[in-house]
Scaffold this motif. Structure first.
Motif, short mmCIF file in Angstrom:
data_model
loop_
_atom_site.label_atom_id
_atom_site.label_comp_id
_atom_site.label_asym_id
_atom_site.label_seq_id
_atom_site.Cartn_x
_atom_site.Cartn_y
_atom_site.Cartn_z
N VAL A 84 1.50 -5.25 -6.35
CA VAL A 84 1.74 -3.48 -6.57
C VAL A 84 0.42 -2.73 -6.38
CG1 VAL A 84 3.90 -3.73 -7.72
CG2 VAL A 84 1.80 -3.79 -8.94
N ALA A 85 -0.95 -3.74 -6.49
CA ALA A 85 -2.05 -2.85 -6.66
C ALA A 85 -2.55 -2.38 -5.34
CB ALA A 85 -3.01 -3.97 -7.10
N ASP A 86 -2.94 -0.96 -5.34
CA ASP A 86 -3.77 -0.44 -4.34
C ASP A 86 -5.38 -0.83 -4.33
OD1 ASP A 86 -1.71 1.13 -2.84
OD2 ASP A 86 -1.62 2.04 -4.88
N ILE A 87 -5.77 -0.99 -5.62
CA ILE A 87 -7.36 -1.02 -5.95
C ILE A 87 -7.23 -2.06 -6.95
CG2 ILE A 87 -9.27 0.09 -6.88
CD1 ILE A 87 -7.94 2.72 -6.15
N THR A 88 -8.45 -2.81 -6.84
CA THR A 88 -8.57 -4.13 -7.84
C THR A 88 -10.05 -3.68 -8.55
OG1 THR A 88 -7.17 -5.53 -6.83
CG2 THR A 88 -8.90 -6.27 -8.60
N VAL A 89 -10.27 -3.43 -9.89
CA VAL A 89 -11.57 -3.10 -10.35
C VAL A 89 -12.01 -4.16 -11.59
CG1 VAL A 89 -12.65 -1.22 -11.90
CG2 VAL A 89 -11.14 -0.60 -9.89
N ASP A 90 -12.95 -4.76 -11.61
CA ASP A 90 -13.54 -5.53 -12.39
C ASP A 90 -14.00 -4.76 -13.55
OD1 ASP A 90 -14.70 -7.57 -13.71
OD2 ASP A 90 -16.64 -7.28 -12.86
N CYS A 91 -13.50 -5.05 -14.79
CA CYS A 91 -13.71 -4.41 -15.94
C CYS A 91 -14.46 -4.91 -17.03
CB CYS A 91 -12.13 -3.90 -16.57
SG CYS A 91 -11.26 -2.92 -15.29
N THR A 92 -15.31 -6.13 -16.68
CA THR A 92 -16.11 -6.75 -17.50
C THR A 92 -17.05 -5.83 -17.81
OG1 THR A 92 -15.68 -8.63 -15.90
CG2 THR A 92 -17.41 -9.03 -17.64
N ALA A 93 -17.38 -4.95 -16.84
CA ALA A 93 -18.57 -3.99 -17.66
C ALA A 93 -18.26 -3.06 -18.72
CB ALA A 93 -18.94 -3.21 -16.41
N PRO A 94 -19.31 -2.38 -19.33
CA PRO A 94 -19.02 -1.39 -20.45
C PRO A 94 -18.21 -0.31 -19.93
CG PRO A 94 -21.40 -1.83 -20.44
CD PRO A 94 -20.64 -2.60 -19.13
N ILE A 95 -17.44 0.20 -20.96
CA ILE A 95 -16.22 1.33 -20.42
C ILE A 95 -16.81 2.30 -19.63
CG2 ILE A 95 -16.78 2.24 -22.82
CD1 ILE A 95 -13.84 3.22 -22.50
N LEU A 113 6.59 1.33 -8.65
CA LEU A 113 5.14 1.35 -8.87
C LEU A 113 4.50 1.60 -7.72
CD1 LEU A 113 4.11 -1.17 -11.45
CD2 LEU A 113 3.59 1.20 -11.58
N ARG A 114 5.33 1.08 -6.45
CA ARG A 114 4.79 0.90 -5.16
C ARG A 114 4.90 2.37 -4.57
NH1 ARG A 114 6.46 -4.52 -4.86
NH2 ARG A 114 8.49 -3.75 -4.50
N GLU A 115 5.87 3.29 -5.33
CA GLU A 115 6.02 4.72 -4.61
C GLU A 115 5.29 5.67 -5.28
OE1 GLU A 115 7.91 4.90 -1.78
OE2 GLU A 115 7.79 2.85 -1.80
N SER A 116 4.36 5.24 -6.52
CA SER A 116 4.30 6.21 -7.54
C SER A 116 2.79 7.00 -7.19
CB SER A 116 4.00 5.55 -8.92
OG SER A 116 3.00 4.55 -9.00
N GLY A 117 2.05 6.45 -6.54
CA GLY A 117 0.70 6.86 -6.16
C GLY A 117 -0.32 5.80 -6.31
N THR A 118 -1.39 5.98 -7.03
CA THR A 118 -2.25 4.87 -6.88
C THR A 118 -2.40 3.82 -7.87
OG1 THR A 118 -3.81 6.48 -5.63
CG2 THR A 118 -4.90 4.49 -6.29
N MET A 145 0.91 -1.18 -0.08
CA MET A 145 0.13 -0.09 0.05
C MET A 145 0.75 1.21 0.18
SD MET A 145 -2.98 1.26 -0.13
CE MET A 145 -4.63 0.72 0.56
N ASN A 146 0.49 2.39 -0.69
CA ASN A 146 1.52 3.50 -0.82
C ASN A 146 1.06 4.30 0.40
OD1 ASN A 146 2.32 3.05 -3.44
ND2 ASN A 146 0.21 3.40 -4.33
N SER A 147 1.87 5.17 0.73
CA SER A 147 1.82 6.08 1.64
C SER A 147 0.72 7.19 1.42
CB SER A 147 3.21 6.79 2.23
OG SER A 147 3.55 7.55 1.09
N ALA A 148 0.14 7.87 2.52
CA ALA A 148 -0.87 8.85 2.12
C ALA A 148 -0.13 9.93 1.36
CB ALA A 148 -1.45 9.38 3.34
N SER A 149 0.83 10.13 1.83
CA SER A 149 1.67 11.46 0.93
C SER A 149 1.81 11.43 -0.58
CB SER A 149 3.08 11.74 1.60
OG SER A 149 3.69 10.76 1.48
N SER A 150 1.93 10.01 -1.16
CA SER A 150 1.96 9.71 -2.37
C SER A 150 0.80 9.60 -3.07
CB SER A 150 3.05 8.47 -2.48
OG SER A 150 2.08 7.51 -2.18
N ARG A 151 -0.22 9.83 -2.67
CA ARG A 151 -1.61 9.20 -3.15
C ARG A 151 -2.00 10.25 -4.31
NH1 ARG A 151 -4.05 6.89 2.05
NH2 ARG A 151 -3.47 4.83 1.71
N SER A 152 -1.52 11.77 -4.00
CA SER A 152 -2.03 12.40 -4.92
C SER A 152 -1.14 12.39 -6.47
CB SER A 152 -1.93 13.88 -4.45
OG SER A 152 -0.83 14.20 -4.01
#
Ligand code: S3P
Length: 178
Positions: A150-161, A99-104, A1-8
């Protein structure tokens, strides 16, 4: 998980070929008023050669070395951007560390059946020239742990764009608000 300071900082889309990183990434960038960059496009811009040509002439290891450098440059950029990271970019341990340091980092996922359909167009995926279903299945098995690392979030991308874009924007905003 990334640090709060890097999230932006950057929003980086990772995941398998055909999941929609570039198409979705452009739309997410527009919604968040950020620049969009795609690592494959950067490889082409930097070398003046197509991805398929680099694979065919110089081989995959040469392509991976260029990809690693391109990812390092993109992630080092001070402009918070939406970055589509090509499917194999997580194979590099130094890219994973960056990637782990880069943001979200958003892992876009879809079943292999969906990936097969979406990769049937385009020419920048030489690895899928023979038996795309078997290749994508094996690649997913090989890479799943690396994406997960490396993932902070996982999103199911089966749905329409449009739904996928909305889900990613909401998830990123939720992470930012934490
Ligand atoms: C690859 C993914 C492709 C491209 C190349 C190899 C991979 O990019 O870099 O064909 O090994 O997963 P996309 O993920 O943008 O299709």
């Amino acid at each position: 998980m990334n640090s709060a300071s890097s999230r932006s900082a950057h929003i980086v889309l990772i995941g398998m070929m055909g999941v929609g990183k570039s198409t979705v990434g452009r739309r997410v960038a527009r919604e968040l008023s950020r620049p969009f960059v795609d690592s494959d496009d950067e490889v082409v811009a930097r070398t003046g050669r197509a991805v398929a040509e680099i694979f065919a002439t110089d081989g995959e290891p040469a392509f991976r070395a260029i990809e690693e450098e391109v990812m390092a440059n993109l992630l080092a950029s001070q402009t918070p951007s939406v970055i589509a990271a090509a499917g194999g970019s997580v194979l590099s341990s130094s890219t994973r560390a960056r990637l782990r340091e880069s943001g979200t980092v958003v892992w876009m996922r879809a079943p292999v059946d969906v990936l097969v359909g979406r990769t049937s167009r385009g020419t920048h995926r030489p690895a899928l020239a023979n038996d795309p279903r078997a290749t994508l299945t094996q690649m997913e098995t090989d890479r799943e742990a690396l994406y997960g690392e490396v993932a902070d979030i996982t999103v199911d991308c089966t749905a329409p764009i449009t739904a996928v874009v909305g889900a990613i924007v909401r998830s990123v905003n939720e992470v930012d608000a934490q």
